[in-house]
Design an enzyme around this catalytic site. Structure first.
Site, PDB file in Angstrom:
ATOM      1  N   ASP A   1       9.498  -1.455   2.091  1.00  0.00           N
ATOM      2  CA  ASP A   1       8.558  -1.043   2.858  1.00  0.00           C
ATOM      3  C   ASP A   1       8.380  -1.929   4.062  1.00  0.00           C
ATOM      4  O   ASP A   1       9.105  -2.143   4.855  1.00  0.00           O
ATOM      5  CB  ASP A   1       6.868  -1.463   2.181  1.00  0.00           C
TER       6      ASP A   1
ATOM      7  N   ASN B   1       0.793  -4.138   8.889  1.00  0.00           N
ATOM      8  CA  ASN B   1       1.903  -4.373   7.956  1.00  0.00           C
ATOM      9  C   ASN B   1       1.604  -4.826   6.818  1.00  0.00           C
ATOM     10  O   ASN B   1       2.218  -5.851   6.144  1.00  0.00           O
ATOM     11  CB  ASN B   1       3.092  -4.937   8.621  1.00  0.00           C
TER      12      ASN B   1
ATOM     13  N   HIS C   1       1.134  -2.798   4.089  1.00  0.00           N
ATOM     14  CA  HIS C   1       1.368  -1.911   2.914  1.00  0.00           C
ATOM     15  C   HIS C   1       2.354  -2.420   1.801  1.00  0.00           C
ATOM     16  O   HIS C   1       1.938  -2.212   0.807  1.00  0.00           O
ATOM     17  CB  HIS C   1       2.429  -0.973   3.801  1.00  0.00           C
TER      18      HIS C   1
ATOM     19  N   SER D   1       7.083   4.053  -0.847  1.00  0.00           N
ATOM     20  CA  SER D   1       5.830   4.993  -0.669  1.00  0.00           C
ATOM     21  C   SER D   1       5.967   5.300   0.699  1.00  0.00           C
ATOM     22  O   SER D   1       4.882   4.995   1.363  1.00  0.00           O
ATOM     23  CB  SER D   1       4.610   4.058  -0.965  1.00  0.00           C
TER      24      SER D   1
ATOM     25  N   GLY E   1       8.267   8.145   3.243  1.00  0.00           N
ATOM     26  CA  GLY E   1       9.089   9.534   3.629  1.00  0.00           C
ATOM     27  C   GLY E   1       8.972  10.209   4.846  1.00  0.00           C
ATOM     28  O   GLY E   1       8.488   9.360   5.776  1.00  0.00           O
TER      29      GLY E   1
ATOM     30  N   TYR F   1      13.420  13.068  -0.246  1.00  0.00           N
ATOM     31  CA  TYR F   1      13.215  11.869  -1.276  1.00  0.00           C
ATOM     32  C   TYR F   1      12.546  12.373  -2.521  1.00  0.00           C
ATOM     33  O   TYR F   1      12.972  12.022  -3.646  1.00  0.00           O
ATOM     34  CB  TYR F   1      12.675  11.016  -0.617  1.00  0.00           C
TER      35      TYR F   1
ATOM     36  N   SER G   1       0.499   4.960  -1.245  1.00  0.00           N
ATOM     37  CA  SER G   1       0.923   3.442  -1.319  1.00  0.00           C
ATOM     38  C   SER G   1       0.366   2.946  -2.621  1.00  0.00           C
ATOM     39  O   SER G   1       1.184   1.812  -2.927  1.00  0.00           O
ATOM     40  CB  SER G   1       0.287   2.728  -0.082  1.00  0.00           C
TER      41      SER G   1
END
EC number: 3.4.21.75
Length: 797
Positions: A153, A192, A194, A253, A255, A308, A368
């Site tokens: 991530d 950031n 996540h 989490s 794509g 994915y 997420s």
């Protein structure tokens, strides 16, 4: 009668008091049971027990029995001498011992976490059974100990008080900045956060008074910072391939864009990283890649357009709200395997986890949230059985997931009786059921892949196209499949408006998978180029039979397009012992046990199967074979693969004079077609001396003509080519020498070194050229020396 209850409570209280006193003093507490050694069998033990007022409770093992005496106090601080001495005097009794109560504590006994936010983690264990049954796995003693999870991530706050205790630097790296520190980049908007939130769901520390707990709160957790920068194929591949023999589970989490019009997936390097992970990761058991299915529900996106989640190598996870509904952002597709919880409407609870700046949040949501919960449950399962392969884990998910409490209008029962949905896969993950099943799980058989080209010519799609094909699932080949896992429809098609297409695949057992639903925002005219639409909905079905591909134009517009390629790719297994030798077809006569005894013309019998070509070390030969019928034995002439003579590597018959090639330690006599061993000295002499000319066969012996190795036409082109090259070289050398003799005294020569004789003369350069390049003799000598040294070096190399 009324005194009996009082008597019971008095005895119970007395027993408890005895235990308390004995525990305080450290004394033994004697029970009213004995262990007794009596040879002779259970009947003898029963007789001895009855004789002395005991009851034989049964055999402990061998000749040892468990006796009980009802007249002896159940708990006592002193042994019962009278009964003990009576038994001891019995001749049949070899040994006895009055049993002592021992204090034993269960290790890793489950205690509910004391973290302040744990009561708000409704998805771990709830009173309404709308949960992931995580507490049941904890109660069985599994908390993720020894398992390593990495979050791919935007980084992980490794010094967070609820993560620091479980942080694993070996599972972490900063791919964006090329350093080992995955600490996220802090911004005013906390963009950031996540990765840190995902990490807390998996492995937040328990019982530390901070925030809540992770699903696998004793697992090791790491993070890869790879989304906070330019994401390339190399960045993805490096992240997916980080320490594959240290990290067990990778959770992602993210794509392609969930905009309802993108068709994208892993490029060359990332695809290779997936394959290497499942084939080499975890010491060959396979890395486990957990993937979130997507956030494009509002845009009517399909996660089958995400390469994915659509991959057989990823364990694709969807989500449900607290009340078991489909979230507004969720994507539906046939590649989804199972579901965990996330957020939904405003009146429904969300996910509790760690947050940036060493904080805690109760409002984690979206994709997420649900993939890390699955990663945590898989960590618990791996702790229960570390020998599970990546495919074993998918089998466990399919078998234990629960469709109950999940609301959707597309629940269907597949060909083996399992309920499955495009929104939820096989249902909610059940941690307790997974760890229980994993403990005694038998590894599935090796994966087989059966590829079948369906189309023989392009087909116009029009308003609706239906392609039907009956397949045998590679019957008679090593790739024959009887139990399906993943099925792929690899399609190449053109269409003027891709988003109007809906594609379905119907299995031979009647399971209908939606490979692609209409996507209103997809106006592309690019179609699909060998795109692999994958479904898991036919898991464990028999893939033999008729498959049906349906392509439909869902709009009223007169769209047009062409299907140019349709390849059906089946992945699965076959029961152990199922004969699947190469080319196992062409059988003419079978026994009652389905073993072949006679093959059709053009086939030979090998190990009870028919093959077109005998394997190396065997040669076809027509023999008389004995075939037993019900009342008689018949003699049948049949072509059989017979082994070559021990001296031959390959042959045309079983005799020692039928050799076509020899082992490395022997040489072939081209006349006799025999192989003879060579000593080291003879091999060296053969290398130094040319072979003798072939000996002509004796004229007086009339034999059937045999194809000789020295007359094989396959050597003729090599001989012609060699002679031609020699002739051309000879002509060139002759012409070159004549020209040199005619002009040899009118040009200067330069001597340079070569490998063979040390000197060679380059002639033909005009003097002006040397004067132009060499203004002085010293410079000429210096240049010549440099060139000579250079050529020396090149020659040496």
């Amino acid at each position: 009668m009324e005194l009996r209850p009082w008597l019971f409570w008095v005895v119970a209280a007395a027993g408890a008091l005895v235990l308390l006193v004995a525990d305080a003093r450290g004394e033994k507490v004697f029970t009213n049971t004995w262990a007794v050694h009596i040879p002779g069998g259970p009947a003898v033990a029963d007789r001895v027990a009855r004789k002395h007022g005991f009851l034989n409770l049964g055999q402990i093992f061998g000749d040892y029995y468990h006796f009980w005496h009802r007249a002896v106090t159940k708990r006592s601080l002193s042994p019962h001498r009278l009964g003990h001495n009576r038994l001891q005097r019995e001749p049949q009794v070899k040994w006895l011992e009055q049993q002592v109560a021992k204090r034993r504590a269960k290790r890793d006994i489950y205690q509910e976490p004391t973290d302040p936010k744990f009561p708000q983690q409704w998805y771990l264990s709830g009173v309404t059974q709308r949960d992931l049954n995580v507490k049941e796995a904890w109660a069985q003693g599994y908390t993720g100990r020894g398992i390593v999870v990495s979050i791919l991530d935007d980084g992980i706050e490794k010094n967070h008080p609820d993560l620091a205790g479980n942080y694993d630097p070996g599972a972490s790296f900063d791919v964006n900045d090329q350093d080992p520190d995955p600490q996220p980049r802090y911004t005013q908007m906390n963009d950031n956060r996540h990765g840190t939130r995902c990490a807390g769901e998996v492995a937040a520390v328990a019982n530390n008074g901070v925030c809540g707990v992770g699903v696998a709160y004793n697992a090791r957790i790491g993070g890869v910072r790879m989304l906070d920068g330019e994401v390339t194929d190399a960045v993805e591949a490096r992240s997916l391939g980080l320490n594959p023999n240290h990290i067990h589970i990778y959770s992602a989490s993210w794509g392609p864009e969930d905009d309802g019009k993108t068709v994208d997936g892993p490029a060359h390097l990332a695809e290779e990283a997936f394959f290497r992970g499942v084939s080499q990761g975890r010491g060959g058991l396979g890395s486990i890649f957990v993937w979130a299915s997507g956030n494009g529900g509002r845009e009517h996106d399909s996660c089958n357009c995400d390469g994915y989640t659509n991959s057989i190598y990823t364990l694709s996870i969807s989500s449900a709200t607290q009340f078991g509904n489909v979230p507004w952002y969720s994507e539906a597709c046939s590649s989804t395997l199972a579901t965990t919880y996330s957020s939904g409407n405003q009146n429904e609870k969300q996910i509790v986890t760690t947050d940036l700046r060493q904080k805690c949040t109760e409002s984690h949501t979206g994709t997420s949230a649900f993939a890390p919960l699955a990663a945590g449950i898989i960590a618990l399962t791996l702790e229960a059985n570390k020998n599970l392969t990546w495919r074993d884990m998918q089998h466990l998910v399919v078998r234990t997931s629960k469709p109950a409490h999940l609301n959707a209008n597309d629940w269907a029962t597949n060909g083996v009786g399992r309920k499955v949905s495009h929104s939820y896969g096989y249902g909610l993950l059940d941690a307790g059921a997974m760890v229980a099943l994993a403990q005694n799980w038998t590894t599935v058989a090796p994966q087989r892949k059966c590829t079948i080209d369906i189309l023989t010519e392009p087909k116009d799609i029009g308003k609706r196209l239906e392609v039907r094909k009956t397949v045998t699932a590679c019957l008679g080949e090593p790739s024959h499949i009887t139990r399906l896992e993943h099925a792929q429809a690899r399609l190449t098609l053109s269409y003027n408006r891709r988003g109007d297409l809906a594609i379905h695949l119907v299995s031979p057992m009647g399971t209908r998978s939606t490979l692609l639903a209409a996507r209103p925002h997809d106006y592309s005219a690019d179609g699909f180029n060998d795109w692999a639409f994958m479904t898991t909905h036919s898991w464990d079905e028999d893939p033999s039979g008729e498959w049906v591909l349906e392509i439909e134009n869902t709009s009223e517009a007169n769209n047009y397009g062409t299907l140019t390629k349709f390849t059906l790719v089946l992945y699965g297994t076959a029961p152990e012992g199922l004969p699947t030798p190469p080319e196992s077809i062409g059988c003419k006569t079978l026994t009652s046990s389905q073993a072949c005894v006679v093959c059709e013309e053009g086939f030979s019998l090998h190990q009870k199967n028919c093959v077109q070509h005998c394997p190396p070390g065997f040669a076809p030969q027509v023999l008389d074979t004995h075939y037993s019928t019900e009342n008689d034995v018949e003699i049948i002439r049949a072509s059989v693969c017979t082994p070559c003579h021990a001296s031959c590597a390959t042959c045309q018959g079983p005799a020692p004079t039928d050799c076509l090639s020899c082992p490395s330690h022997a040489s072939l006599d081209p006349v006799e077609q025999t192989c003879s061993r060579q000593s080291q000295s003879s091999r060296e002499s053969h290398q130094q001396q040319p072979p003798p000319p072939p000996r002509p066969p004796p004229a007086e012996v009339a034999t059937e003509p045999r194809l000789r190795a020295d007359l094989l036409p396959s050597h003729l082109p090599e001989v012609v080519a060699g002679l031609s090259c020699a002739f051309i070289v000879l002509v060139f050398v002759t012409v070159f020498l004549v020209l040199q003799l005619r002009s040899g005294f009118s040009f200067r020569g330069v001597k340079v070194y070569t490998m063979d004789r040390g000197l060679i003369s380059y002639k033909g350069l005009p003097p002006e050229a040397w004067q132009e390049e060499c203004p002085s003799d010293s410079e000429e000598d210096e240049g010549r020396g440099e060139r000579t040294a250079f050529i020396k070096d090149q020659s040496a190399l």
